[in-house]
Design a protein around this motif. Structure first.
Motif, PDB file in Angstrom:
ATOM      1  N   GLY A 109       0.828  -1.207   0.000  1.00  0.00           N
ATOM      2  CA  GLY A 109       0.000   0.000   0.000  1.00  0.00           C
ATOM      3  C   GLY A 109       0.859   1.253   0.000  1.00  0.00           C
ATOM      4  N   ASN A 223      -4.660  -1.171   0.610  1.00  0.00           N
ATOM      5  CA  ASN A 223      -5.072  -0.592   1.893  1.00  0.00           C
ATOM      6  C   ASN A 223      -6.410  -1.148   2.373  1.00  0.00           C
ATOM      7  OD1 ASN A 223      -2.806   1.002   2.246  1.00  0.00           O
ATOM      8  ND2 ASN A 223      -3.689   2.763   1.198  1.00  0.00           N
ATOM      9  N   ASN A 238       3.393   2.999   6.026  1.00  0.00           N
ATOM     10  CA  ASN A 238       2.971   3.396   4.680  1.00  0.00           C
ATOM     11  C   ASN A 238       3.932   4.411   4.084  1.00  0.00           C
ATOM     12  OD1 ASN A 238      -0.658   3.146   5.010  1.00  0.00           O
ATOM     13  ND2 ASN A 238       0.828   1.695   4.245  1.00  0.00           N
TER      14      ASN A 238
END
Length: 382
Positions: A109, A223, A238
């Motif tokens: 992600g 995500n 992230n």
């Protein structure tokens, strides 16, 4: 105002990130999302300010290599790491970060969003603002498509229609279909325009814009996993991987170039003081400020509201292109914007409306139950 805050606190839902019964504040979430989306929409302004020899004339080139946009994205994501580390320490969640298991979904992600934003910033420098921002917003539909392919999630007729609308919107935005100059008859022309006087590498910029949309959609897809993870702890991971993703795009472009003979595409940096001011504003306004308010919005808004308000970035960026840089806003651009924004936002709006109705029905049921209970108590007293 106190009554409003009290009402919002009572009607909120628990935060899925594991924050222990936190209640959403809807008005705060809306304001935060608008601030965040505005900051995101200013990326074209600050990226051109930071890199161009003449901020308002792209034909004069850059005070760096052509892939300087990807390098700018590395700085922006790096500021995101710093911002989330500060938030993590300030909210006493270091222990939560240590306990969070890093999974491929969390890493991918972050990696995808870093690659997306590296391509997006590069696109804002090589093509029109309208093309760059419209192409990145094919992301939500790409996410739905990936979920259909890999998670076997069903797609409704509305979602298929939205997918078609976004694809047609891309064709309008690129000028492959649409109306001629002065409102001439509608036509189809699949001869891509790879270069214009203002944007000598327009075709390459459009390609980066489309790539940014695909990477953005992939980030949203990944995500969708590990929703149990704390927002702040996940945000740190992230953005660490986002730095790696943006850095990878920079390294590839710098090593290989877009075409033979274009090596050292990125690192020939000779910024003026004016350029450095733009770079710092890009890293701060579109980094910690926009990303920090994004965290606040995500904590205080349901997903449908969050996704819908995020589209405020598009008119902000289009305004920058039209007013600041004098880019023409044609009927084809307008139609492309309507189709892409509509195709991406309609499912979110539908979900938001459905959520509102469900919430109202729940409140009515609770109030009715409370009244029945009161009447029962009165009858017992009598």
């Amino acid at each position: 105002m106190a009554d409003l805050e009290k009402k919002e606190t009572k009607t909120g839902k628990e935060d899925p990130g594991g924050s222990g019964g936190y209640q959403m504040k809807i008005s705060l979430g809306v304001i935060a999302m608008l601030v965040s989306a505005t900051g995101m929409g200013l990326v074209p302004l600050f990226s051109r300010w930071a890199t161009r020899t003449d901020m308002f004339n792209g034909a004069l080139g850059f005070n760096a290599g052509d892939s300087i946009g990807a390098l700018m994205a590395v700085g922006r994501m790096g500021m995101g790491v710093v911002a989330f580390l500060i938030i993590m320490v300030a909210t006493h969640k270091v222990h939560v970060f240590k306990k969070l298991k890093l999974t491929p979904a969390i890493a991918l992600g972050g990696l995808m969003i870093g690659m997306s934003l590296a391509c997006y910033v590069t696109s804002t420098l090589l093509t029109t603002v309208s093309n760059a921002v419209l192409f990145i917003y094919i992301g939500p539909v790409i996410c739905v498509l990936l979920a259909r392919i890999f998670r076997k999630e069903p797609m409704s007729a509305l979602q298929w229609a939205c997918l078609g609308a976004v694809f047609i919107g891309m064709l309008f935005g690129e000028g492959l279909v649409g109306f001629g100059v002065g409102g001439a008859a509608f036509g189809v022309d699949f001869n891509l325009v790879p270069s214009t006087p203002e944007f000598p590498q327009k075709g390459l910029g459009d390609a980066f814009g489309i790539a940014s949309g695909f990477f953005y959609g992939a980030s949203m897809f990944f995500n969708g996993y590990r929703k149990d993870a704390d927002t702040t702890a996940r945000g740190v991971w992230n953005f660490i991987f986002a730095v790696i993703g943006a850095g990878a795009i920079t390294i590839v472009l710098n090593a290989l170039g877009a075409n033979p003979g274009m090596e050292n595409w990125a690192l020939n940096v000779h910024f003026t003081t004016f350029n450095w001011i733009g770079a710092v504003l890009l890293w701060l306004v579109c980094g910690p400020l926009a990303l920090g308010f994004l965290l606040v919005a995500g904590r205080n808004l349901p997903a449908a509201d969050y996704g819908t308000i995020a589209y405020w970035e598009v008119p902000v960026a289009l305004f920058v292109g039209l007013v600041v840089f004098g880019e023409p806003f044609t009927i084809n651009t307008a139609l492309g914007a309507i189709l892409i924004i509509g195709g991406g936002a309609i499912p979110s709006i539908k979900g938001m409306v459905a959520g509102r109705k469900q919430k109202q029905q729940a409140e009515i049921s609770e109030n009715l139950a409370a009244r029945l209970e009161e009447e029962a108590i009165k009858e017992d007293i009598r």
